[in-house]
Design an enzyme around this catalytic site. Structure first.
Site, PDB file in Angstrom:
ATOM      1  CB  CYS A 124      -3.410   0.317   2.106  1.00 26.22           C
ATOM      2  SG  CYS A 124      -2.990   1.084   1.865  1.00 26.22           S
ATOM      3  CB  CYS A 220      -4.081   7.891   4.591  1.00 28.06           C
ATOM      4  SG  CYS A 220      -4.461   6.079   2.799  1.00 28.06           S
TER       5      CYS A 220
END
Length: 384
Positions: A124, A220
């Site tokens: 990410c 997440c």
């Protein structure tokens, strides 16, 4: 440390190492909705610079509304908006759901199906969080892009260096080893010298609504920690049962529901009884759907081949250490080959290391400085 209100604008500006007087600068802050990036925005606003908050929406907003412990979705976007409104700064939300799914979530599923142990937070940072946000900040005419990561940007003889946070319990340098020199020149990490309790105190003093917001503990997009459920949802056709065999003898010891339920070094969940000593996952053959187990001594590794390597700044003439898991302690290593420019190289451990899993990152340090790193592609066990 003084509160944000007590902190002088000059002291706040110093945290961002601005190239000109703050009132002539524009700071873009990556705002995830958490307390850390919110405090960065508050400090940036206190500096006197023009501040723009940018949030990447990484999930479907409707599906994520009310979701806790995530990042850049649902309540987090609302929190970021509210903080920006309180601080009187501009705030923009950019939809990156498709890119995040393709670059991070699908890659995560594919890695598990290949028998690897992925680190999606690094992917990410390599993609949506830095590469894309970097481009947006440039387009907005920013002088720098500031984030809430707990790392330090330190000026060295050859330019900016990436260093571990002063608070070792909060250090996030493992996840940022792929930062390029160009990115590091533009990035700022004002929280790297602060402990978390001081950051929360700053948030409370600034009246931010998320001052007491809990930190996210899981990946997440896997807030419940059930990685296998995500992989099964993304790639149902790839999940198949297979055998659990002894790595030394080849003896079949049991069956499993899919290699996605296992990682190298794992002991629990094997459901194998009647063995003379505890067994660990030694390796995974995804093609054969085979999980190989053995005693802890078989986990000992003397070297690891790492690929897609990145180097930050020049390679120092100093002893090097490596972290092969985010929570592992750095251990002494020797590099056997080049580092950087996506080259493959080998790291040799001075002492045998345990639980080195393909798919994880090996991050190289020289003291407190992050030298670079790469993805672990394969390992070589200790002879004998």
């Amino acid at each position: 440390m003084p509160t944000t209100a007590e902190l002088s604008p000059a002291a706040a500006a110093a945290l961002f190492d601005l190239p000109r007087p703050a009132e002539e600068c524009r700071i873009v802050v990556a705002m995830s909705g958490g307390v850390d990036s919110s405090v960065v925005a508050a400090l940036a606003a206190r500096s006197g610079a023009e501040v723009i908050g940018v949030t990447l929406q990484l999930y479907d907003y409707g599906a994520a509304t009310g979701r806790k412990g995530a990042c850049c979705a649902g309540d987090d976007i609302r929190d970021a908006r509210d903080v920006a409104e309180r601080l009187g700064i501009a705030h923009y939300v950019h939809d990156h759901e498709s890119a995040f799914r393709e670059e991070v979530v699908e890659g995560f599923a594919d890695a598990y199906l290949a028998g690897q142990t992925p680190v999606p937070c690094i992917r990410c940072n390599m993609g949506p969080k830095f590469t894309d946000m970097f481009a947006m900040a440039r387009e907005l005419g920013a002088d720098c892009l500031a984030t809430g990561h707990y790392v330090r940007r330190v000026m060295g003889a050859a330019g900016p260096e990436l260093h571990r946070a002063l608070d070792p319990a909060r250090d996030q340098s493992y996840f940022l080893y792929a930062t390029t020199d160009e990115q590091l020149a533009f990035l700022r990490f004002p929280l790297g010298g602060l402990p978390k309790d001081e950051v929360r105190a700053l948030a409370a003093a600034a009246g931010l609504r998320n001052a007491d917001k809990p930190d996210s503990q899981d990946i997440c997009f896997v807030p419940d920690g059930d990685y296998a459920k995500i992989v099964t949802k993304m790639r149902p056709e790839g999940v198949r049962p297979g055998k659990i065999v002894h790595a030394a003898t080849g003896e079949e010891l049991g069956e499993h529901r899919g290699v996605i339920h296992f990682t190298v070094g794992q002991r629990r969940g094997l459901e194998i009884g009647g063995q003379p000593e505890p067994l660990y996952v030694i390796g995974i053959d995804a093609e054969a759907a085979e999980v190989r187990v053995g005693p802890k001594r078989m986990l000992a590794v003397e070297s690891a081949r790492i690929i897609e390597t990145n180097r930050i700044g020049p390679l120092p003439d100093a002893p090097l250490t490596a972290k092969v898991r985010s929570l592992a302690k750095p251990v002494p290593v020797v590099l056997d080959g080049p580092l950087g420019d996506n080259a493959a190289t080998t790291i040799r451990f001075v002492q045998p290391e345990y639980g080195v899993a393909p798919g994880q990152a090996a991050v190289i340090y020289a003291g407190e400085r992050v030298v670079g790193g790469g993805w672990i592609a394969s390992t070589e066990g200790v002879a004998g």
